[in-house]
Design a protein around this motif. Structure first.
Motif, mmCIF file in Angstrom:
data_model
loop_
_atom_site.group_PDB
_atom_site.id
_atom_site.type_symbol
_atom_site.label_atom_id
_atom_site.label_comp_id
_atom_site.label_asym_id
_atom_site.label_seq_id
_atom_site.Cartn_x
_atom_site.Cartn_y
_atom_site.Cartn_z
ATOM 1 N N ASP A 299 0.949 -1.192 0.148
ATOM 2 C CA ASP A 299 -0.189 0.057 0.005
ATOM 3 C C ASP A 299 0.975 1.364 0.057
ATOM 4 O O ASP A 299 0.520 2.254 -0.752
ATOM 5 C CB ASP A 299 -1.007 -0.088 1.174
ATOM 6 N N ARG B 217 2.003 2.075 -3.552
ATOM 7 C CA ARG B 217 0.834 2.623 -4.236
ATOM 8 C C ARG B 217 0.754 4.111 -3.925
ATOM 9 O O ARG B 217 0.756 4.798 -4.664
ATOM 10 C CB ARG B 217 -0.531 1.816 -4.230
ATOM 11 N N LEU B 218 1.072 4.433 -2.638
ATOM 12 C CA LEU B 218 0.767 5.606 -2.092
ATOM 13 C C LEU B 218 1.839 6.490 -2.855
ATOM 14 O O LEU B 218 1.695 7.499 -3.329
ATOM 15 C CB LEU B 218 1.008 5.637 -0.617
ATOM 16 N N GLN C 161 3.498 5.976 -5.606
ATOM 17 C CA GLN C 161 3.157 6.131 -6.958
ATOM 18 C C GLN C 161 2.294 6.955 -7.333
ATOM 19 O O GLN C 161 2.222 7.933 -8.167
ATOM 20 C CB GLN C 161 2.765 4.552 -7.410
ATOM 21 N N ARG C 162 1.069 7.161 -6.496
ATOM 22 C CA ARG C 162 0.083 8.139 -6.615
ATOM 23 C C ARG C 162 0.747 9.517 -6.328
ATOM 24 O O ARG C 162 0.371 10.409 -6.990
ATOM 25 C CB ARG C 162 -1.119 7.778 -5.772
ATOM 26 N N LYS D 159 2.686 10.812 -9.332
ATOM 27 C CA LYS D 159 1.768 11.040 -10.495
ATOM 28 C C LYS D 159 1.104 12.306 -10.169
ATOM 29 O O LYS D 159 1.301 13.442 -11.005
ATOM 30 C CB LYS D 159 0.332 10.003 -10.666
ATOM 31 N N ARG D 160 0.642 12.636 -8.836
ATOM 32 C CA ARG D 160 -0.053 13.981 -8.695
ATOM 33 C C ARG D 160 0.983 14.979 -8.636
ATOM 34 O O ARG D 160 0.660 16.237 -9.060
ATOM 35 C CB ARG D 160 -0.453 14.150 -6.999
ATOM 36 N N LYS E 35 7.311 11.758 -13.599
ATOM 37 C CA LYS E 35 7.008 10.532 -14.587
ATOM 38 C C LYS E 35 7.900 9.567 -14.307
ATOM 39 O O LYS E 35 9.373 9.906 -14.361
ATOM 40 C CB LYS E 35 7.077 11.077 -15.890
ATOM 41 N N TYR F 248 9.395 3.273 -16.967
ATOM 42 C CA TYR F 248 8.728 1.975 -16.846
ATOM 43 C C TYR F 248 9.626 0.706 -17.459
ATOM 44 O O TYR F 248 10.482 1.003 -18.233
ATOM 45 C CB TYR F 248 7.288 1.844 -17.716
ATOM 46 N N TYR G 279 5.830 -7.111 -21.607
ATOM 47 C CA TYR G 279 4.465 -7.550 -21.835
ATOM 48 C C TYR G 279 3.672 -7.142 -20.684
ATOM 49 O O TYR G 279 2.524 -6.335 -21.073
ATOM 50 C CB TYR G 279 4.032 -9.044 -21.494
ATOM 51 N N SER G 280 4.146 -6.872 -19.568
ATOM 52 C CA SER G 280 3.192 -6.224 -18.324
ATOM 53 C C SER G 280 4.283 -5.044 -17.817
ATOM 54 O O SER G 280 4.836 -5.194 -16.651
ATOM 55 C CB SER G 280 2.365 -6.826 -17.602
ATOM 56 N N GLN H 65 11.441 9.846 -16.052
ATOM 57 C CA GLN H 65 11.732 9.757 -17.374
ATOM 58 C C GLN H 65 12.710 11.098 -17.776
ATOM 59 O O GLN H 65 13.481 11.113 -18.828
ATOM 60 C CB GLN H 65 10.476 9.983 -18.196
#
Lengths: 236, 615
Positions: free
Chosen positions: A20, A23-24, A26-27, A30-31, A35, A38, A42-43, A70
């Motif tokens: 979690d 994810r925190l 990552q977000r 993003k906010r 950037k 990656y 495939y994924s 990036q």
């Protein structure tokens, strides 16, 4: 560019699990329009990792996350952006550019420093017992603990004393006791401070089994050739 | 390392590590709101009577959280049902139900609002009130207890909870909650008794104070009369709606959970209501009229939300995306927006046309998850009865296109127990699956290859405020026979899987859906016997429910399995949706005759909505 960010985990953030927290971040990235790079394939997943997951329920003043962006940004810029995007309980302490982009943090870290605290030992007797237990722990040459091996399911004995570089009572007042430990942390050799608490409780005798301890990670280190501890934030 | 904490916080701290997912109980999420206590005059605890992961995924609560917190002297805090493990600890350690934001007891709030999203939450609603330390029935509660105000789609028939709630807010909450708080502020300053506030509430459109109405019953158990005990209470409580969605408040900074929830993503509601008029569908009736949010407003919301949350996925919300008037432009532009910000998109309920396939193909790329069709019934005849406008040919041509584009997983939704249903209609369900398999084989050299068809069958539960509201629900035995019947037909097809719902759960849902005031005691008794989380298979205990009905002298068959009289007073007759009862009767007759009613965009069907609201 690759960055190493030091952060803290306080208050109720200690209940947020490793995944979690990923994810925190990552977000938050993003906010703040940072950037991430990656991976191919495939994924694709963002190039980001948190060094040495912290046990759920522990607080920390020395957590680290590394990620690749990036575009190149000044370390101070990243620090500023992230600092403004964190929930209460997570503070961004520092950010540095990692020149060596090959090695992952997990492979570099060898030691972790923790505070083991107890604010429930109210009587002088209890505090004294705790200090004595720590001293006894320190005086031992070997402390064997039974451990079940994950793969084979076999029970083996591990010497946890060898994994403890130092153990000192830092504070022993009527209000609380604080014990500072530096222990093996990382992919080579690792010790969960929980095992130290189990032993301390054992040494303190049955009466104090119910005492609740709190653990806080203070710092993570890599070692120089001479064995000196180098805190991670100095890398880069 | 050591912090100063309140008694409740200490108890939570001490115990929360013993339970599954402690993060459910700690709050502190991004965009959760804690106000300066000096500024706060009124506190609303907003309860969602299900687990945190479910409640956090609900847009309605996020909207009302914003609406209430936008009022400067109001603090709105969230409350969810604790899971059974934590509830056990709360009861043992005497931790009262508390709010996520400030960890203060719900009982100390001014208003305890509870949103009731589905029937099976009834015991959870009562359990929340009990965990808060209050009496379950409104009449037994103290002057010092908060007002319990319920709302949400399930309260379009409020009667099964009418002795528990102090008041209900019927319909959409954006405007009415501001009015409630204005009345409350006045009342609080006046220092008057609680009853006076309930009287004040009667002046607000859409507010239902059940204690001002009494129900008398005939010997056969049907309702004889509804009597008002307060003359200023309204004769009909007309639902509230927001007429203009563009000016309605929308959470562009929603609370972002730490742990992953059911819908852990940005969401934008594109319109409310539906014009299709499927006769089984309660949502299609109660959310009328259709109100669209403009494309520009939608895009503005999406941009703001993505910026404020950092979500990696966007979903759009409505009863049927494909019916949005500018759907192609909207979807194209949203996809562009998402591409620019590295956000994936999920598009529910598109129509089965070529544009949709193009879009879905683009969104899902190599990882084609699955396509979902909802024919609802197995034959055209029955689809006409339920007014579900989808033809066999549409289904097959969609399947054909889907396979050509590389999908090999298809889900089909059906209902059993519909009015006018025969075994032929059930066989039709299997036939549709068979034909889809054949289409796939045709395209793949006679082989079923990686094809995966899931037939999902749910049990029809007649709902209030629909043309089928008088219909007797099938018995367990009927449902079971129908499941078996379909199962036998589907068994030979290796690549087709059948799912069906538990009949006992559907039965209870049916009882609660059309329940009247007498059910309050049965629900309380069920809770006393240990029923909670009844919508969760692992917790549902039907025997206990039967026991609860028995102990309180309730015959559940009376509610679910009786053919209700068309001239009967219905328990929900006090509640107005703006669709007239005559329309439901007319639709009911047309259903029996197998006549369809066209989508009302093609011409007004005179359901009555435009007499009250703007269509």
């Amino acid at each position: 560019m690759k960055y190493l960010v030091k952060w803290t985990k306080q208050g109720s953030m200690k209940y947020i699990s490793h995944l979690d927290i990923m994810r925190l971040f990552q977000r938050a990235l993003k906010r703040t329009d940072i950037k991430l790079r990656y991976s191919e394939g495939y994924s694709p997943h963002p190039k980001m990792s948190i060094a040495q997951p912290l046990s759920l329920g522990y607080t920390s003043r020395g957590e680290y996350i590394e990620f690749e962006t990036q575009t190149d940004l000044a370390a101070e810029d990243i620090l500023g952006r992230l600092a403004g995007a964190m929930p209460e309980g997570i503070d961004i302490v520092s950010c540095s550019v990692l020149k060596d982009t090959k090695k992952a943090m997990g492979a570099i870290i060898t030691k972790g420093e923790y505070l083991i605290g107890c604010d429930e030992a109210k009587t002088g007797k209890e505090i004294k017992a705790l200090c004595e237990a720590a001293a006894y722990f320190k005086s031992m040459e070997k402390i064997l603990v039974k451990k079940v091996q994950k793969k084979s399911g076999k029970e083996t004995e591990v010497d946890i004393r060898a994994k403890v570089r130092s153990i000192t009572v830092e504070e022993a007042s009527s209000e609380r006791a604080l014990i500072r430990v530096v222990v093996d942390t990382g992919s080579n050799s690792h010790l969960n401070p929980e095992l130290i608490i189990v032993k301390l409780k054992e040494y303190m005798g049955e009466k104090l089994q119910g005492l609740e301890f709190h653990v806080q990670r203070e710092e993570m280190y890599t070692e120089s050739e001479k064995g000196e501890l180098i805190p991670l934030y100095l890398l880069g | 390392m050591f912090e100063i904490k309140s008694e409740i916080q200490k108890k939570i701290e001490k115990n929360v590590m013993r339970v599954e997912k402690p993060a459910r109980y700690i709050g502190g999420e991004l965009h959760s709101i804690k106000k300066d206590p000096e500024q706060v005059k009124m506190r609303v605890a907003f309860g969602f009577p299900d687990l945190y992961e479910i409640g956090m995924s609900n847009l309605g609560l996020q909207i009302l959280y914003k609406v209430l917190n936008d009022i400067p002297d109001v603090q709105c805090e969230r409350v969810y049902s604790p899971d059974v493990d934590f509830e056990g600890i709360m009861r043992e350690e005497e931790i009262p139900l508390y709010t996520m934001e400030t960890k203060t007891p719900v009982i100390d709030a001014d208003i305890f609002a509870i949103t009731v999203q589905y029937e099976m939450l009834a015991t959870n609603v009562l359990n929340m009130i009990d965990l808060a330390g209050m009496e379950i029935f409104a009449k037994d509660r103290k002057e010092s207890d908060p007002f319990v105000i319920m709302g949400g789609p399930c309260t379009y028939n409020p009667e099964p909870l009418a002795e528990v709630a102090d008041a209900f807010s019927i319909g959409e909450g954006e405007e009415v909650w501001v009015e409630i708080m204005d009345k409350f502020r006045e009342w609080k300053e006046s220092g008057k008794e609680k009853i006076e506030f309930l009287k004040d509430l009667c002046e607000i459109d859409g507010m239902y104070v059940p204690s001002f109405y009494e129900f008398d019953y005939n010997e056969d158990g049907t309702i004889k009369e509804i009597r008002k005990t307060y003359d200023k209470a309204p004769d009909l409580i007309m639902k509230r709606i927001v007429q203009d969605l563009d000016s309605a408040p929308y959470p562009t900074e929603p609370v972002v959970p730490f742990i992953s929830t059911v819908h852990d993503r940005a969401v934008v509601e594109i319109f409310r209501g539906c014009t299709r008029g499927c006769r089984f569908c309660q949502a299609g009736m109660i959310y009328r009229p259709v109100r669209e949010r403009s494309k520009d407003k939608i895009k503005e919301i999406v941009k703001k939300q993505l910026e404020a949350t950092g979500y990696e996925e966007l979903s759009i919300l409505s009863l049927s995306t494909g019916d949005y008037s500018q759907v192609e432009e909207l979807v194209t532009e949203l996809m562009q927006l998402c591409r620019e910000s590295d956000v994936s998109m999920s598009l529910p309920s598109l129509r089965l046309d070529s544009f949709s396939f193009k879009v879905m193909d683009e969104i899902q790329g190599y990882k084609k998850s699955g396509l979902t069709f909802a024919p609802e019934a197995g034959t055209q005849r029955l689809r006409n009865i339920i007014n579900k406008d989808i033809s066999d040919e549409e289904i097959y041509s969609a399947a054909r296109q889907a396979f050509e584009l590389g999908w090999n997983s298809i889900k089909l939704y059906f209902m059993v127990g519909l009015p006018g249903e025969t075994d032929e209609d059930l066989a039709g369900i299997a036939q549709i699956a068979r034909n889809i398999v054949d289409i796939y084989k045709e395209q793949h050299g006679g082989k079923t290859g990686r094809l995966n068809v899931t037939v999902s069958v749910s049990n029809f539960v007649p709902k209030p405020h629909t043309p089928f509201q008088w219909f007797p629900q099938n018995t367990d035995a009927e449902f079971s026979r129908k499941h078996q019947f379909i199962k036998e037909l589907i068994k030979p097809m290796k690549c087709v899987r059948l799912n069906y719902h538990d009949s006992a759960t559907s039965y209870l849902e049916g009882v609660l859906a059309r329940g009247d005031r007498r059910l309050n005691k049965a629900i309380a008794e069920a809770l006393r016997l240990g029923c909670k989380f009844d919508g969760w298979g692992e917790h549902f205990d039907f025997q206990k429910w039967l026991q609860a009905f028995d102990n309180t002298g309730i015959d559940p068959e009376f509610y679910a399995r009786r053919a209700w009289g068309y001239d009967e007073i219905l328990p929900w007759d006090l509640i107005g949706t703006s669709v007239e009862k005559e329309f439901y009767l007319e639709e009911n007759k047309k259903a029996a005759a197998g006549e369809i009613t066209k989508d009302c965009r093609e011409g007004c069907n005179a359901c009555g909505v435009n007499k009250v609201f703007r269509c």
